[in-house]
Design a protein around this motif. Structure first.
Motif, PDB file in Angstrom:
ATOM      1  N   ALA A  89      -5.353   5.983 -10.093  1.00 22.90           N
ATOM      2  CA  ALA A  89      -5.714   6.930  -9.039  1.00 22.90           C
ATOM      3  C   ALA A  89      -5.051   6.583  -7.716  1.00 22.90           C
ATOM      4  O   ALA A  89      -4.854   7.460  -6.870  1.00 22.90           O
ATOM      5  CB  ALA A  89      -7.237   6.967  -8.864  1.00 22.90           C
ATOM      6  N   ILE A  90      -4.742   5.308  -7.509  1.00 24.75           N
ATOM      7  CA  ILE A  90      -4.057   4.839  -6.305  1.00 24.75           C
ATOM      8  C   ILE A  90      -2.810   4.087  -6.725  1.00 24.75           C
ATOM      9  O   ILE A  90      -2.864   3.257  -7.645  1.00 24.75           O
ATOM     10  CB  ILE A  90      -4.958   3.916  -5.458  1.00 24.75           C
ATOM     11  CG1 ILE A  90      -6.164   4.666  -4.913  1.00 24.75           C
ATOM     12  CG2 ILE A  90      -4.172   3.285  -4.309  1.00 24.75           C
ATOM     13  CD1 ILE A  90      -7.129   3.777  -4.143  1.00 24.75           C
ATOM     14  N   ALA A  91      -1.707   4.372  -6.075  1.00 20.40           N
ATOM     15  CA  ALA A  91      -0.470   3.643  -6.360  1.00 20.40           C
ATOM     16  C   ALA A  91      -0.334   2.479  -5.385  1.00 20.40           C
ATOM     17  O   ALA A  91      -0.477   2.664  -4.171  1.00 20.40           O
ATOM     18  CB  ALA A  91       0.736   4.564  -6.229  1.00 20.40           C
ATOM     19  N   PRO A  92      -0.100   1.269  -5.866  1.00 21.14           N
ATOM     20  CA  PRO A  92       0.078   0.136  -4.957  1.00 21.14           C
ATOM     21  C   PRO A  92       1.343   0.296  -4.130  1.00 21.14           C
ATOM     22  O   PRO A  92       2.316   0.920  -4.572  1.00 21.14           O
ATOM     23  CB  PRO A  92       0.167  -1.066  -5.903  1.00 21.14           C
ATOM     24  CG  PRO A  92       0.625  -0.500  -7.202  1.00 21.14           C
ATOM     25  CD  PRO A  92       0.040   0.874  -7.280  1.00 21.14           C
ATOM     26  N   ARG A  93       1.310  -0.264  -2.928  1.00 24.89           N
ATOM     27  CA  ARG A  93       2.490  -0.210  -2.067  1.00 24.89           C
ATOM     28  C   ARG A  93       3.604  -1.061  -2.661  1.00 24.89           C
ATOM     29  O   ARG A  93       4.782  -0.701  -2.582  1.00 24.89           O
ATOM     30  CB  ARG A  93       2.128  -0.703  -0.668  1.00 24.89           C
ATOM     31  CG  ARG A  93       3.261  -0.549   0.344  1.00 24.89           C
ATOM     32  CD  ARG A  93       2.795  -0.909   1.741  1.00 24.89           C
ATOM     33  NE  ARG A  93       3.818  -0.642   2.734  1.00 24.89           N
ATOM     34  CZ  ARG A  93       3.670  -0.867   4.031  1.00 24.89           C
ATOM     35  NH1 ARG A  93       2.516  -1.357   4.495  1.00 24.89           N
ATOM     36  NH2 ARG A  93       4.638  -0.592   4.873  1.00 24.89           N
ATOM     37  N   ARG A  94       3.224  -2.192  -3.222  1.00 24.02           N
ATOM     38  CA  ARG A  94       4.166  -3.053  -3.946  1.00 24.02           C
ATOM     39  C   ARG A  94       3.498  -3.529  -5.221  1.00 24.02           C
ATOM     40  O   ARG A  94       2.283  -3.706  -5.274  1.00 24.02           O
ATOM     41  CB  ARG A  94       4.562  -4.277  -3.102  1.00 24.02           C
ATOM     42  CG  ARG A  94       5.351  -3.950  -1.847  1.00 24.02           C
ATOM     43  CD  ARG A  94       6.017  -5.211  -1.291  1.00 24.02           C
ATOM     44  NE  ARG A  94       5.040  -6.257  -1.006  1.00 24.02           N
ATOM     45  CZ  ARG A  94       4.392  -6.367   0.152  1.00 24.02           C
ATOM     46  NH1 ARG A  94       4.603  -5.486   1.116  1.00 24.02           N
ATOM     47  NH2 ARG A  94       3.530  -7.351   0.338  1.00 24.02           N
TER      48      ARG A  94
END
Length: 232
Positions: free
Chosen positions: A44-49
């Motif tokens: 549901a959330i994409a990590p920044r890295r």
């Protein structure tokens, strides 16, 4: 893995591997990033890295009950069946979908309530519906966000037995919880989180009181230390 939300770093340097059939208690103080980590693992959330190495369809996510519209006019069976909707966005549910929904209700001991409105369910029954909804897609990983909160002791024990059965059947379960005693008693491992991973090990290996004091900000005499077995 690194996650930044609302202009601030919520999770940093997250590196963790989960084994098949492992029951993991995700614990930490309020604002530690537990729900954010679960949402990242669910896709549901994409990590920044960084990356999450698990196919999205192999993951089932069970949100907190308070985030569900329980007054929506729908039956228990339909709520569970709708959990498979993302698998066939442009066609109606078929025979296989119905079979999986019935199986999920049976696994969560909710089959007898299949025709009941979700608005009529108790807290424990609602939690089982959410788990059945996720199980209808046959996930290899099940993410539970505070499943025990607000339940009485019999329902906590029932759900504890359910998640243990699921993990023994090969499903990896990551369960965020504020009930430290339940986590210590129930889980194979504890992941102690506060912005980053402070520890990830079996409960019996987490007896250092300084670890718990640092993460939870409690004194050396806190009852929390006795609850987790870090102080007699």
């Amino acid at each position: 893995m690194h996650v930044r939300l609302g202009g601030r770093d919520v999770l940093t340097d997250i590196t963790v591997d989960f084994a098949p059939g492992e029951l993991v208690g995700l614990i930490g103080p309020n604002g530690a990033g537990k729900t954010t980590l679960l949402r990242c693992l669910s896709g549901a959330i994409a990590p920044r890295r960084g990356t999450v190495h698990c196919p999205r369809r192999a993951v089932g996510y069970v949100p907190q009950r308070a985030h569900v519209a329980w007054d929506f006019p729908i039956s228990v069976f339909q709520a569970v069946l709708n959990g498979r909707a993302h698998l066939h966005k442009f066609r109606p549910a078929g025979r296989a979908d119905y079979e999986h929904a019935h199986q999920a209700l049976a696994r969560t001991a909710m089959a007898e309530l299949a025709d009941r409105s979700i608005a009529e369910l108790s807290g424990g029954q609602r939690q089982r519906v959410l788990i059945a909804r996720a199980l209808a897609c046959n996930p290899r990983v099940l993410l539970l966000d505070e499943p025990l909160t607000g339940l009485d002791v019999p329902n906590q024990e029932m759900l504890g037995d359910l998640v243990k059965q699921l993990s023994h059947g090969g499903t990896t379960i990551i369960m965020a919880t504020h009930d430290l005693g339940q986590a210590v008693d129930l889980c194979d491992k504890l992941l102690i989180l506060k912005g980053t991973v402070h520890a990830y090990a079996p409960p019996q290996d987490l007896k250092d009181p300084e670890l718990w004091q640092r993460v939870f900000g409690v004194s050396a005499d806190a009852a929390l230390l006795r609850t987790v077995g870090a102080r007699t």
